[in-house]
Motif scaffolding. Structure first.
Motif, mmCIF file in Angstrom:
data_model
loop_
_atom_site.group_PDB
_atom_site.id
_atom_site.type_symbol
_atom_site.label_atom_id
_atom_site.label_comp_id
_atom_site.label_asym_id
_atom_site.label_seq_id
_atom_site.Cartn_x
_atom_site.Cartn_y
_atom_site.Cartn_z
ATOM 1 N N GLY A 84 -6.156 1.187 -6.153
ATOM 2 C CA GLY A 84 -6.387 2.633 -5.957
ATOM 3 C C GLY A 84 -5.609 3.046 -7.840
ATOM 4 N N ASP A 85 -4.673 2.126 -8.490
ATOM 5 C CA ASP A 85 -4.081 1.645 -9.477
ATOM 6 C C ASP A 85 -4.268 -0.043 -9.440
ATOM 7 O OD1 ASP A 85 -2.095 1.945 -11.428
ATOM 8 O OD2 ASP A 85 -0.175 2.304 -10.353
ATOM 9 N N VAL A 86 -4.693 -0.019 -9.970
ATOM 10 C CA VAL A 86 -4.767 -1.808 -10.544
ATOM 11 C C VAL A 86 -3.963 -2.703 -11.537
ATOM 12 C CG1 VAL A 86 -6.742 -3.893 -11.425
ATOM 13 C CG2 VAL A 86 -7.692 -1.435 -9.734
ATOM 14 N N SER A 87 -3.159 -3.371 -10.539
ATOM 15 C CA SER A 87 -1.726 -4.249 -11.684
ATOM 16 C C SER A 87 -2.227 -5.653 -12.181
ATOM 17 C CB SER A 87 -1.143 -3.444 -10.981
ATOM 18 O OG SER A 87 -0.315 -2.912 -11.411
ATOM 19 N N LEU A 88 -2.420 -5.941 -13.071
ATOM 20 C CA LEU A 88 -3.006 -7.212 -13.140
ATOM 21 C C LEU A 88 -1.846 -8.318 -14.531
ATOM 22 C CD1 LEU A 88 -6.520 -6.769 -14.066
ATOM 23 C CD2 LEU A 88 -5.702 -7.442 -11.797
ATOM 24 N N ARG A 95 -11.048 -14.447 -16.799
ATOM 25 C CA ARG A 95 -11.506 -15.305 -16.623
ATOM 26 C C ARG A 95 -10.688 -15.965 -15.266
ATOM 27 N NH1 ARG A 95 -16.092 -17.840 -16.243
ATOM 28 N NH2 ARG A 95 -16.741 -16.809 -17.925
ATOM 29 N N GLU A 96 -9.580 -16.397 -16.064
ATOM 30 C CA GLU A 96 -8.108 -17.043 -15.181
ATOM 31 C C GLU A 96 -7.397 -15.837 -14.021
ATOM 32 O OE1 GLU A 96 -5.777 -19.661 -19.546
ATOM 33 O OE2 GLU A 96 -5.384 -17.638 -18.928
ATOM 34 N N THR A 97 -7.327 -14.757 -14.178
ATOM 35 C CA THR A 97 -7.480 -13.878 -13.606
ATOM 36 C C THR A 97 -8.380 -13.752 -12.016
ATOM 37 O OG1 THR A 97 -6.551 -12.361 -15.057
ATOM 38 C CG2 THR A 97 -7.503 -11.522 -13.027
ATOM 39 N N LEU A 98 -9.738 -13.980 -12.618
ATOM 40 C CA LEU A 98 -10.419 -14.314 -11.717
ATOM 41 C C LEU A 98 -10.244 -15.128 -11.101
ATOM 42 C CD1 LEU A 98 -13.700 -12.131 -13.008
ATOM 43 C CD2 LEU A 98 -12.119 -11.570 -10.991
ATOM 44 N N GLU A 99 -10.436 -16.468 -11.422
ATOM 45 C CA GLU A 99 -10.229 -17.710 -10.930
ATOM 46 C C GLU A 99 -8.833 -17.624 -10.058
ATOM 47 O OE1 GLU A 99 -10.108 -20.141 -14.835
ATOM 48 O OE2 GLU A 99 -12.888 -20.606 -14.609
ATOM 49 N N LEU A 100 -8.100 -17.534 -10.190
ATOM 50 C CA LEU A 100 -6.935 -16.831 -9.531
ATOM 51 C C LEU A 100 -6.657 -16.439 -8.559
ATOM 52 C CD1 LEU A 100 -3.345 -17.999 -9.001
ATOM 53 C CD2 LEU A 100 -2.998 -16.054 -10.381
ATOM 54 N N LEU A 101 -7.465 -15.351 -8.590
ATOM 55 C CA LEU A 101 -7.488 -14.711 -7.190
ATOM 56 C C LEU A 101 -8.672 -14.802 -6.063
ATOM 57 C CD1 LEU A 101 -7.682 -11.290 -8.834
ATOM 58 C CD2 LEU A 101 -6.200 -11.656 -7.611
ATOM 59 N N GLY A 102 -9.579 -15.586 -6.956
ATOM 60 C CA GLY A 102 -10.506 -16.858 -6.083
ATOM 61 C C GLY A 102 -9.959 -17.527 -5.070
ATOM 62 N N ASP A 103 -9.072 -18.186 -5.424
ATOM 63 C CA ASP A 103 -8.433 -19.408 -5.254
ATOM 64 C C ASP A 103 -7.423 -18.874 -4.059
ATOM 65 O OD1 ASP A 103 -9.513 -21.488 -6.566
ATOM 66 O OD2 ASP A 103 -7.652 -21.317 -8.350
ATOM 67 N N GLU A 118 -21.352 -9.643 -16.047
ATOM 68 C CA GLU A 118 -22.612 -9.698 -16.854
ATOM 69 C C GLU A 118 -23.076 -7.705 -15.908
ATOM 70 O OE1 GLU A 118 -27.441 -10.589 -18.432
ATOM 71 O OE2 GLU A 118 -25.817 -11.975 -16.906
ATOM 72 N N ARG A 119 -22.996 -7.689 -14.825
ATOM 73 C CA ARG A 119 -23.145 -6.229 -15.195
ATOM 74 C C ARG A 119 -22.341 -5.298 -14.787
ATOM 75 N NH1 ARG A 119 -26.073 -6.879 -8.618
ATOM 76 N NH2 ARG A 119 -26.786 -4.072 -9.192
ATOM 77 N N PHE A 120 -21.112 -5.691 -14.739
ATOM 78 C CA PHE A 120 -20.398 -4.962 -14.584
ATOM 79 C C PHE A 120 -19.877 -4.493 -16.847
ATOM 80 C CE2 PHE A 120 -19.691 -4.639 -11.085
ATOM 81 C CZ PHE A 120 -19.661 -3.502 -10.272
ATOM 82 N N ASP A 121 -20.629 -5.686 -17.390
ATOM 83 C CA ASP A 121 -20.424 -5.600 -18.521
ATOM 84 C C ASP A 121 -18.383 -5.909 -19.105
ATOM 85 O OD1 ASP A 121 -20.855 -5.072 -21.480
ATOM 86 O OD2 ASP A 121 -20.931 -3.053 -21.789
ATOM 87 N N LEU A 122 -18.773 -6.666 -18.468
ATOM 88 C CA LEU A 122 -17.037 -7.697 -18.599
ATOM 89 C C LEU A 122 -17.574 -8.892 -19.192
ATOM 90 C CD1 LEU A 122 -13.999 -6.646 -18.264
ATOM 91 C CD2 LEU A 122 -14.593 -8.156 -15.818
ATOM 92 N N ARG A 127 -7.613 -11.549 -22.940
ATOM 93 C CA ARG A 127 -6.901 -11.069 -22.012
ATOM 94 C C ARG A 127 -6.677 -9.407 -21.373
ATOM 95 N NH1 ARG A 127 -3.579 -15.592 -22.168
ATOM 96 N NH2 ARG A 127 -3.882 -16.888 -23.905
ATOM 97 N N VAL A 128 -6.032 -9.568 -20.393
ATOM 98 C CA VAL A 128 -5.640 -8.122 -19.388
ATOM 99 C C VAL A 128 -4.581 -7.604 -20.281
ATOM 100 C CG1 VAL A 128 -4.685 -7.224 -17.281
ATOM 101 C CG2 VAL A 128 -6.053 -9.478 -17.534
ATOM 102 N N ARG A 129 -4.576 -7.992 -21.038
ATOM 103 C CA ARG A 129 -3.334 -6.338 -21.775
ATOM 104 C C ARG A 129 -4.530 -5.919 -22.768
ATOM 105 N NH1 ARG A 129 -0.296 -11.814 -24.356
ATOM 106 N NH2 ARG A 129 0.853 -11.377 -22.676
ATOM 107 N N ALA A 130 -5.166 -6.785 -22.975
ATOM 108 C CA ALA A 130 -6.082 -5.809 -24.202
ATOM 109 C C ALA A 130 -6.793 -5.151 -23.319
ATOM 110 C CB ALA A 130 -6.589 -6.767 -24.958
ATOM 111 N N TYR A 131 -7.138 -5.081 -22.186
ATOM 112 C CA TYR A 131 -8.155 -4.279 -21.310
ATOM 113 C C TYR A 131 -7.676 -2.860 -21.569
ATOM 114 C CZ TYR A 131 -10.581 -8.732 -19.198
ATOM 115 O OH TYR A 131 -11.438 -9.383 -19.715
ATOM 116 N N SER A 132 -8.921 -2.073 -21.115
ATOM 117 C CA SER A 132 -8.823 -1.182 -21.478
ATOM 118 C C SER A 132 -8.726 -0.238 -19.380
ATOM 119 C CB SER A 132 -9.734 -0.454 -21.420
ATOM 120 O OG SER A 132 -11.078 -0.067 -20.953
#
Length: 320
Positions: A84-88, A95-103, A118-122, A127-132
């Motif tokens: 419910g509360d996403v911390s990254l 992409r680096e986050t997804l690769e790390l989590l995938g590994d 693409e479907r989620f337009d991401l 960098r994660v710090r710049a994400y809303s």
């Protein structure tokens, strides 16, 4: 039950004298989209944390895809989770986050990951710090889905998403279920649950009070009748299913719980000129279970064929 993707038996968690979850017995079938409803403090997140093995139960047990949740390494191989509360990690790119989590998950379907981006337009290059908040939520969704798990545990998964992305999430959820994945959706967004779920469970103060399909809930919940009559309205004082009677110009407005046959028969005796009924929305159904009036809670319990306060259990497609 061999086909149950999620199973709990007497699952209970107490924090000292505080009851967070009490005697949860529940089964969710493979390929089912299951809604888990309740306000803050009802026990939803505690249930998911127990299913993930993040906390230990006071008593009882739980299984994911037939594997005891206490066997964390094996159980987590088949699970995708959105908190419910996403911390990254703020310094990593998407992409680096997804690769790390995938590994960490033991591998991911890279083609499906790119499709989801693409479907989620991401934009995965930022960098994660710049994400809303919404974009961080998208990272969590892609991370949970890209491993193609057999069980998805989703705790308020669309928090921060705009309506277009919510619709895309619902489409992806239906696709996952069609491919055999089980989706356990904990949410307070009733419209979202109503749109995608086949069955729902309702928690109240850590207790499971109902498990049913949406159609069953509507049949057993309150309906508003607005009736124009040729003669004075009859008395409904002896009908426990009538929760409220409000005079109208030339008729009456009734709030009815459960089967309305006797109510309609009595109205017919007064000469029905016009009758309008409103089927309850999921929100109205949900509020019925949290109404503070004892008379309404007792009427709902009677309509469900059990004593007020007796816990519900759910198995397969049955409502108990």
């Amino acid at each position: 039950m061999a086909s149950a993707a999620i199973r709990t038996v007497d699952l209970t968690k107490h924090f000292g004298s505080t009851v967070a979850l009490e005697a949860l017995t529940l089964e969710v079938a493979a390929g089912e989209i299951f809604g888990f409803l309740g306000p803050n403090g009802a026990g939803k997140s505690t249930t998911i944390r127990l299913l993930l093995g993040l906390i230990r139960p006071t008593r009882g047990g739980a299984w994911l895809a037939g594997i005891p949740v206490s066997d964390v390494e094996r159980a987590h191989q088949s699970v995708g989770y959105v908190p419910g509360d996403v911390s990254l990690w703020p310094q990593l790119t998407g992409r680096e986050t997804l690769e790390l989590l995938g590994d960490m998950a033991g591998g991911a379907d890279s083609a499906y990951r790119d499709e989801l981006l693409e479907r989620f337009d991401l934009d995965p290059t930022r960098r994660v710090r710049a994400y809303s908040k919404g974009n961080r939520q998208k990272v969590a969704l892609v991370a949970a889905l890209m491993t193609r798990p057999s069980v998805l545990l989703l705790d308020e998964p669309t928090s921060g998403l705009d309506p277009l992305m919510e619709a895309e999430f619902q489409a992806v959820t239906r696709e996952c279920a069609a491919e055999g994945a089980t989706v356990f959706l904990s949410s307070h967004l009733l419209d979202e649950v109503e749109d995608v779920c086949e069955r729902v469970a309702i928690l109240r103060d850590g207790h499971l009070v109902e498990v049913a399909t949406l159609s069953e809930l509507r049949q057993l919940s309150t309906t508003i009748f607005e009736v124009e009559l040729a003669r004075p309205a009859p008395s409904f004082a002896d009908l426990p299913e009538v929760l409220a009677v409000e005079p109208m110009d030339g008729g009456v407005r009734l709030t009815v719980v459960g089967e309305p046959a006797e109510v309609v028969a009595r109205l017919s005796g007064a000469g029905i000129r016009r009758l309008h009924s409103r089927a309850p929305s999921l929100e109205q159904i949900f509020l019925t279970y949290y109404d503070t009036r004892a008379s309404q809670r007792e009427a709902v319990a009677a309509a469900h064929g059990r004593l007020q306060g007796q816990p519900a259990t759910g198995s397969g497609g049955e409502r108990r």
